[in-house]
Design a protein around this motif. Structure first.
Motif, mmCIF file in Angstrom:
data_model
loop_
_atom_site.group_PDB
_atom_site.id
_atom_site.type_symbol
_atom_site.label_atom_id
_atom_site.label_comp_id
_atom_site.label_asym_id
_atom_site.label_seq_id
_atom_site.Cartn_x
_atom_site.Cartn_y
_atom_site.Cartn_z
ATOM 1 N N SER A 1 25.461 3.084 -5.667
ATOM 2 C CA SER A 1 25.521 2.827 -4.225
ATOM 3 C C SER A 1 25.012 1.435 -3.866
ATOM 4 O O SER A 1 25.320 0.922 -2.795
ATOM 5 C CB SER A 1 24.757 3.896 -3.445
ATOM 6 O OG SER A 1 23.394 3.927 -3.798
ATOM 7 N N ASP A 2 24.273 0.794 -4.756
ATOM 8 C CA ASP A 2 23.818 -0.575 -4.516
ATOM 9 C C ASP A 2 24.865 -1.604 -4.911
ATOM 10 O O ASP A 2 24.720 -2.784 -4.624
ATOM 11 C CB ASP A 2 22.510 -0.845 -5.256
ATOM 12 C CG ASP A 2 22.621 -0.635 -6.750
ATOM 13 O OD1 ASP A 2 23.145 0.412 -7.173
ATOM 14 O OD2 ASP A 2 22.171 -1.506 -7.502
ATOM 15 N N ALA B 1 16.150 9.636 -1.523
ATOM 16 C CA ALA B 1 14.916 9.637 -2.308
ATOM 17 C C ALA B 1 14.729 8.334 -3.079
ATOM 18 O O ALA B 1 13.649 8.079 -3.604
ATOM 19 C CB ALA B 1 14.922 10.813 -3.283
ATOM 20 N N TYR B 2 15.772 7.502 -3.154
ATOM 21 C CA TYR B 2 15.714 6.284 -3.957
ATOM 22 C C TYR B 2 15.904 5.034 -3.115
ATOM 23 O O TYR B 2 16.607 5.044 -2.118
ATOM 24 C CB TYR B 2 16.773 6.318 -5.064
ATOM 25 C CG TYR B 2 16.553 7.436 -6.044
ATOM 26 C CD1 TYR B 2 15.567 7.346 -7.017
ATOM 27 C CD2 TYR B 2 17.318 8.583 -5.984
ATOM 28 C CE1 TYR B 2 15.356 8.376 -7.914
ATOM 29 C CE2 TYR B 2 17.103 9.623 -6.872
ATOM 30 C CZ TYR B 2 16.131 9.517 -7.841
ATOM 31 O OH TYR B 2 15.908 10.541 -8.722
ATOM 32 N N TRP B 3 15.286 3.960 -3.562
ATOM 33 C CA TRP B 3 15.417 2.652 -2.933
ATOM 34 C C TRP B 3 15.278 1.602 -4.026
ATOM 35 O O TRP B 3 14.756 1.867 -5.103
ATOM 36 C CB TRP B 3 14.351 2.446 -1.850
ATOM 37 C CG TRP B 3 12.952 2.376 -2.396
ATOM 38 C CD1 TRP B 3 12.146 3.427 -2.710
ATOM 39 C CD2 TRP B 3 12.209 1.200 -2.714
ATOM 40 N NE1 TRP B 3 10.953 2.980 -3.203
ATOM 41 C CE2 TRP B 3 10.955 1.610 -3.218
ATOM 42 C CE3 TRP B 3 12.483 -0.167 -2.628
ATOM 43 C CZ2 TRP B 3 9.976 0.710 -3.631
ATOM 44 C CZ3 TRP B 3 11.506 -1.068 -3.035
ATOM 45 C CH2 TRP B 3 10.267 -0.618 -3.533
ATOM 46 N N LEU C 1 13.327 -6.478 2.798
ATOM 47 C CA LEU C 1 13.048 -6.473 1.358
ATOM 48 C C LEU C 1 13.546 -5.208 0.666
ATOM 49 O O LEU C 1 13.500 -5.111 -0.553
ATOM 50 C CB LEU C 1 11.539 -6.616 1.105
ATOM 51 C CG LEU C 1 10.917 -7.951 1.448
ATOM 52 C CD1 LEU C 1 9.412 -7.908 1.196
ATOM 53 C CD2 LEU C 1 11.555 -9.079 0.655
ATOM 54 N N VAL C 2 14.025 -4.229 1.438
ATOM 55 C CA VAL C 2 14.372 -2.912 0.895
ATOM 56 C C VAL C 2 15.849 -2.599 1.097
ATOM 57 O O VAL C 2 16.412 -2.882 2.148
ATOM 58 C CB VAL C 2 13.525 -1.817 1.595
ATOM 59 C CG1 VAL C 2 13.902 -0.435 1.106
ATOM 60 C CG2 VAL C 2 12.043 -2.073 1.399
ATOM 61 N N GLY D 1 0.774 -1.244 0.000
ATOM 62 C CA GLY D 1 0.000 0.000 0.000
ATOM 63 C C GLY D 1 0.797 1.281 0.000
ATOM 64 O O GLY D 1 0.368 2.280 -0.571
ATOM 65 N N ASP D 2 1.969 1.298 0.604
ATOM 66 C CA ASP D 2 2.743 2.539 0.723
ATOM 67 C C ASP D 2 4.228 2.206 0.566
ATOM 68 O O ASP D 2 4.993 2.245 1.527
ATOM 69 C CB ASP D 2 2.469 3.184 2.083
ATOM 70 C CG ASP D 2 3.133 4.545 2.237
ATOM 71 O OD1 ASP D 2 3.478 5.169 1.216
ATOM 72 O OD2 ASP D 2 3.318 4.974 3.396
ATOM 73 N N LEU D 3 4.621 1.885 -0.658
ATOM 74 C CA LEU D 3 6.010 1.477 -0.921
ATOM 75 C C LEU D 3 6.971 2.640 -0.745
ATOM 76 O O LEU D 3 6.662 3.751 -1.148
ATOM 77 C CB LEU D 3 6.140 0.919 -2.338
ATOM 78 C CG LEU D 3 5.332 -0.341 -2.631
ATOM 79 C CD1 LEU D 3 5.509 -0.753 -4.078
ATOM 80 C CD2 LEU D 3 5.724 -1.486 -1.723
ATOM 81 N N PRO D 4 8.120 2.463 -0.176
ATOM 82 C CA PRO D 4 8.652 1.241 0.433
ATOM 83 C C PRO D 4 8.316 1.093 1.913
ATOM 84 O O PRO D 4 8.679 0.103 2.519
ATOM 85 C CB PRO D 4 10.158 1.404 0.245
ATOM 86 C CG PRO D 4 10.383 2.867 0.405
ATOM 87 C CD PRO D 4 9.147 3.511 -0.226
ATOM 88 N N ARG D 5 7.638 2.090 2.493
ATOM 89 C CA ARG D 5 7.388 2.062 3.945
ATOM 90 C C ARG D 5 6.594 0.845 4.397
ATOM 91 O O ARG D 5 6.787 0.370 5.516
ATOM 92 C CB ARG D 5 6.683 3.343 4.390
ATOM 93 C CG ARG D 5 7.602 4.543 4.442
ATOM 94 C CD ARG D 5 6.895 5.763 5.020
ATOM 95 N NE ARG D 5 5.972 6.367 4.070
ATOM 96 C CZ ARG D 5 6.326 7.261 3.157
ATOM 97 N NH1 ARG D 5 7.561 7.651 3.077
ATOM 98 N NH2 ARG D 5 5.431 7.762 2.330
ATOM 99 N N SER D 6 5.697 0.347 3.574
ATOM 100 C CA SER D 6 4.860 -0.782 3.980
ATOM 101 C C SER D 6 5.583 -2.128 3.866
ATOM 102 O O SER D 6 5.099 -3.134 4.365
ATOM 103 C CB SER D 6 3.579 -0.810 3.136
ATOM 104 O OG SER D 6 3.873 -0.829 1.752
#
Length: 160
Positions: A109-110, A90-92, A82-83, A72-77
């Protein structure tokens, strides 16, 4: 005191029967193919790669990888495992995109950042400074000697 104990026991039993007691959260972390971070379905067998969670395609039999509560509220949910947060807040990206050889964050950075902690290039990769920002510090060996410059030093065409 025996009556009080009996009443307390009956109250606890009723609460359990009605599901009113807090349940421990279900641990859904699993290792998908290639030892990548995944999401465990209700069947406790199917492990969905992190990047296939909330992609509008049900990979779990009951569709729990696409439920509103999770997506419902990516990425917070999403559960934290998983993140992966890029160096730019600002990016994930999904956790299974970290250390996959591709520049998913846009700033590497990943792949190269201190938060990523990636191992050196594996046997399927060639270490160099890529010309294109699609890759960060390694290119796939399949790009070696293909007649196209992928490394600044041209090592992919002459050494690799």
């Amino acid at each position: 005191s025996a009556v009080a104990l009996l009443v307390l026991t009956a109250a606890v039993a009723s609460a359990v029967a009605l599901g009113l007691l807090l349940r421990a959260p279900v641990n859904r972390f699993c290792a998908a193919s290639n030892n990548r971070t995944g999401f465990l379905c209700d069947d406790r067998v199917t492990c969905v790669p992190a990047s296939q969670v909330c992609d509008r395609v049900s990979n779990c039999r009951n569709g729990e990888d696409e439920q509103e509560e999770l997506c419902g509220d990516l990425p917070r949910s999403l559960p934290g495992y998983l993140v992966f947060r890029c160096s730019n807040p600002a990016y994930w990206v999904y956790a299974d995109q970290r250390c996959n050889g591709m520049n998913d964050c846009g700033d590497c950075s990943d792949e190269m950042g201190r938060l990523a902690t990636c191992p050196p290039c594996g046997s399927e990769w060639w270490s160099c400074s890529p010309v294109f920002y699609e890759y960060c510090s390694c290119i796939p060996r399949r790009l070696c000697r293909d007649g196209v410059q992928h490394c600044l030093s041209w090592s992919d065409e002459y050494v690799c």
